[in-house]
Design a protein around this motif. Structure first.
Motif, mmCIF file in Angstrom:
data_model
loop_
_atom_site.group_PDB
_atom_site.id
_atom_site.type_symbol
_atom_site.label_atom_id
_atom_site.label_comp_id
_atom_site.label_asym_id
_atom_site.label_seq_id
_atom_site.Cartn_x
_atom_site.Cartn_y
_atom_site.Cartn_z
ATOM 1 N N SER A 103 0.830 -1.211 0.000
ATOM 2 C CA SER A 103 0.000 0.000 0.000
ATOM 3 C C SER A 103 0.858 1.252 0.000
ATOM 4 O O SER A 103 0.559 2.230 -0.679
ATOM 5 C CB SER A 103 -0.924 -0.003 1.224
ATOM 6 O OG SER A 103 -1.778 -1.123 1.212
ATOM 7 N N ARG A 104 1.952 1.219 0.762
ATOM 8 C CA ARG A 104 2.844 2.377 0.817
ATOM 9 C C ARG A 104 3.473 2.660 -0.547
ATOM 10 O O ARG A 104 3.672 3.815 -0.927
ATOM 11 C CB ARG A 104 3.959 2.138 1.840
ATOM 12 C CG ARG A 104 3.519 2.215 3.294
ATOM 13 C CD ARG A 104 4.754 2.089 4.186
ATOM 14 N NE ARG A 104 4.419 1.951 5.587
ATOM 15 C CZ ARG A 104 4.209 2.964 6.415
ATOM 16 N NH1 ARG A 104 4.267 4.212 5.955
ATOM 17 N NH2 ARG A 104 3.936 2.753 7.683
ATOM 18 N N HIS A 135 0.460 7.186 -2.584
ATOM 19 C CA HIS A 135 1.218 8.241 -1.911
ATOM 20 C C HIS A 135 0.730 8.372 -0.464
ATOM 21 O O HIS A 135 -0.457 8.544 -0.216
ATOM 22 C CB HIS A 135 1.018 9.565 -2.659
ATOM 23 C CG HIS A 135 1.714 10.728 -2.022
ATOM 24 N ND1 HIS A 135 3.043 10.692 -1.652
ATOM 25 C CD2 HIS A 135 1.260 11.964 -1.664
ATOM 26 C CE1 HIS A 135 3.381 11.845 -1.121
ATOM 27 N NE2 HIS A 135 2.314 12.640 -1.119
ATOM 28 N N THR A 136 1.656 8.258 0.489
ATOM 29 C CA THR A 136 1.292 8.229 1.904
ATOM 30 C C THR A 136 1.994 9.335 2.669
ATOM 31 O O THR A 136 3.185 9.571 2.472
ATOM 32 C CB THR A 136 1.677 6.869 2.529
ATOM 33 O OG1 THR A 136 1.160 5.817 1.734
ATOM 34 C CG2 THR A 136 1.135 6.754 3.934
ATOM 35 N N THR A 137 1.246 10.004 3.553
ATOM 36 C CA THR A 137 1.842 11.033 4.397
ATOM 37 C C THR A 137 2.466 10.395 5.635
ATOM 38 O O THR A 137 2.152 9.256 5.981
ATOM 39 C CB THR A 137 0.779 12.058 4.858
ATOM 40 O OG1 THR A 137 -0.160 11.399 5.711
ATOM 41 C CG2 THR A 137 0.050 12.654 3.671
ATOM 42 N N LEU A 155 -3.545 2.990 6.668
ATOM 43 C CA LEU A 155 -2.592 1.893 6.775
ATOM 44 C C LEU A 155 -2.835 1.071 8.046
ATOM 45 O O LEU A 155 -2.704 -0.149 8.038
ATOM 46 C CB LEU A 155 -1.158 2.438 6.783
ATOM 47 C CG LEU A 155 -0.640 2.997 5.459
ATOM 48 C CD1 LEU A 155 0.767 3.541 5.645
ATOM 49 C CD2 LEU A 155 -0.645 1.925 4.376
ATOM 50 N N PHE A 207 -7.819 9.913 3.925
ATOM 51 C CA PHE A 207 -7.078 10.576 2.857
ATOM 52 C C PHE A 207 -6.989 12.065 3.156
ATOM 53 O O PHE A 207 -7.852 12.633 3.828
ATOM 54 C CB PHE A 207 -7.763 10.359 1.500
ATOM 55 C CG PHE A 207 -7.693 8.948 0.998
ATOM 56 C CD1 PHE A 207 -6.620 8.512 0.228
ATOM 57 C CD2 PHE A 207 -8.706 8.034 1.283
ATOM 58 C CE1 PHE A 207 -6.550 7.211 -0.223
ATOM 59 C CE2 PHE A 207 -8.647 6.733 0.827
ATOM 60 C CZ PHE A 207 -7.567 6.318 0.066
ATOM 61 N N ALA A 263 -3.379 12.190 -0.845
ATOM 62 C CA ALA A 263 -2.484 11.201 -0.242
ATOM 63 C C ALA A 263 -3.214 10.399 0.820
ATOM 64 O O ALA A 263 -4.185 10.857 1.420
ATOM 65 C CB ALA A 263 -1.269 11.901 0.370
ATOM 66 N N MET A 264 -2.724 9.200 1.051
ATOM 67 C CA MET A 264 -3.275 8.318 2.078
ATOM 68 C C MET A 264 -2.606 8.653 3.414
ATOM 69 O O MET A 264 -1.391 8.857 3.484
ATOM 70 C CB MET A 264 -2.999 6.867 1.692
ATOM 71 C CG MET A 264 -3.471 5.835 2.689
ATOM 72 S SD MET A 264 -3.288 4.139 2.041
ATOM 73 C CE MET A 264 -1.512 4.052 1.790
ATOM 74 N N THR A 265 -3.408 8.720 4.470
ATOM 75 C CA THR A 265 -2.850 8.984 5.797
ATOM 76 C C THR A 265 -2.476 7.665 6.478
ATOM 77 O O THR A 265 -2.954 6.597 6.071
ATOM 78 C CB THR A 265 -3.860 9.733 6.686
ATOM 79 O OG1 THR A 265 -4.940 8.842 7.015
ATOM 80 C CG2 THR A 265 -4.406 10.966 5.990
ATOM 81 N N PRO A 266 -1.652 7.712 7.516
ATOM 82 C CA PRO A 266 -1.329 6.469 8.244
ATOM 83 C C PRO A 266 -2.564 5.786 8.818
ATOM 84 O O PRO A 266 -2.526 4.580 9.088
ATOM 85 C CB PRO A 266 -0.391 6.960 9.349
ATOM 86 C CG PRO A 266 0.201 8.215 8.833
ATOM 87 C CD PRO A 266 -0.873 8.859 8.009
#
Length: 411
Positions: free
Chosen positions: A166-167, A171-173, A196, A182, A190-193
């Motif tokens: 996924s990372r 795009h992940t913050t 995840l 998001f 971007a995807m937030t933790p």
């Protein structure tokens, strides 16, 4: 039990209603539940499960009632073991304290959906193939053996294949944006933790089901009882997490107790498989007249093992030391993490717990004080936490707590 579609529908509606109630009245607004709140609601959910079991006893009889309670107790014990992993995941991803409830409720809802699928799949396999009892029994015995092995470092990173993929793909913050999944980062979506974390918990829920479902089928093959025992064991798990979070690491013998229970149920399943045998290479496909383990005996063994395991863990000096050291490490990290909580009172509560855990380690004597001192990363964390708190007191942002007395390599 002969359960009508109406009863099935009402049961499912009731369980979904409890989840929705939990979300709208407790989780939707981010906050840290108090110990009193967690205790009240955890007790309420356990009470609902017991009342339901009494209803099964009255309307279904002693055998279904005993099977339900045996299944519920086993699944509840396994769900407590799952809380260890949830704690590791949320610590690894540094989930803000106020948002941990939402993550846990997602994990519970996902686990209920995943396990329901496994339940109906398992029921279909059992009804079609009697040899599945051999498979389930073998799975439980192997799982019991694996529970006795020591955990390696990689197992505690919560960074599984799905999370790593996924990372790379999305795009992940690095930072949270409240409880949003998001956000917009450097002009890009971007995807937030937070997302995840939910992916990690969802993945572990599926793995948990692989030993949970065979275990419950080893106690009852009634699909309705299996479903309700699993569902009620999951409901209230969020509140239970906040209620016993500080005691999780103290249950040092829980894995041994659960291993014994799973091995016992695995043997019970294999005995049942032999009794119902239709495999040609075993006794020419004829059933083998073996003694089967009764539901009442199963319930007695499960309760007895859990009581002995929990009492041994709670009164063990090694358990007290491990619990205090693990909690001190966790609370020192949380105190130093600016994203962990925005509530000054919560930060003071965390530092107060850190002082309490220090006192517990000191009270256990030189042996366990030295064990704590030997952990250099822990000593560094405690030193940073002490310096940070002293600086906050100097700025007037925290209340003095008396002389600084956290452990150090020479204290």
């Amino acid at each position: 039990m002969d359960v009508s579609p109406l009863v099935w529908g009402l049961t499912i509606a009731g369980i979904v209603g409890l989840l929705l109630f939990d979300f709208y009245f407790h989780v939707r607004k981010a906050h840290v539940p108090t110990l009193r709140e967690a205790a009240i609601w955890s007790s309420l959910y356990v009470g609902i499960a017991i009342v339901f079991g009494l209803g099964v006893l009255v309307f279904g009889g002693a055998t279904p009632g005993g099977e339900y309670f045996a299944g519920y107790i086993t699944e509840k014990a396994l769900s407590v073991d799952n809380l260890f992993v949830f704690l590791i995941i949320m610590s690894s991803f540094r989930v803000p304290r106020e948002d941990q409830q939402k993550v846990l409720l997602f994990g519970i809802a996902f686990a209920l959906i995943a396990r329901t699928g496994f339940i109906f799949l398992g029921a279909a396999l059992i009804n079609s193939f009697a040899w599945v009892f051999y498979l389930f029994g073998l799975i439980l015995i192997l799982t019991a053996g694996n529970m006795l092995k020591s955990e390696d470092e990689e197992s505690e990173t919560a960074d599984n294949f799905v999370v790593r993929l996924s990372r790379k793909v999305i795009h992940t913050t690095e930072h949270y944006d409240g409880d949003k999944l998001f956000t917009v980062h450097i002009g890009k979506r971007a995807m937030t933790p937070m997302l995840l974390v939910m992916v990690a918990i969802g993945g572990t829920d599926i793995l948990f089901a692989l030993d949970s479902i065979p275990a419950i089928f080893g106690l009852t093959q009634d699909t309705y009882l299996v479903f309700t025992a699993v569902a009620f064991s999951l409901l209230g798990l969020r509140q239970l997490f906040f209620l016993i979070e500080g005691l999780l690491d103290r249950l040092i013998y829980l894995s041994y107790g659960l291993a014994a229970i799973l091995a016992f149920i695995g043997v019970k399943l294999i005995l049942h498989a032999l009794h119902e045998n239709n495999l040609g290479f075993i006794n020419d496909g004829e059933p083998i007249p073996v003694t089967e383990i009764s539901t009442s005996f199963s319930l007695s063994v499960i309760l007895g093992v859990l009581v002995v395991t929990v009492l041994a863990s709670l009164y063990s000096p090694a358990g007290k030391a491990q619990n205090a050291i693990s909690n001190a490490r966790r609370h020192a990290s949380a105190y130093l993490d600016s994203e962990y909580t925005q509530d000054p009172a919560e930060r003071e509560r965390i530092y107060g717990l850190l002082l309490s855990e220090h006192d517990q380690i000191v009270a256990l004597g030189p042996k366990y004080r030295q064990r704590a001192r030997d952990e250099e990363p822990l000593m560094e964390l405690l030193q940073h936490a002490r310096d940070s708190h002293d600086a906050a007191v100097a700025r007037g942002q925290a209340k003095p707590t008396g002389p600084s007395k956290l452990l150090s390599p020479r204290s």
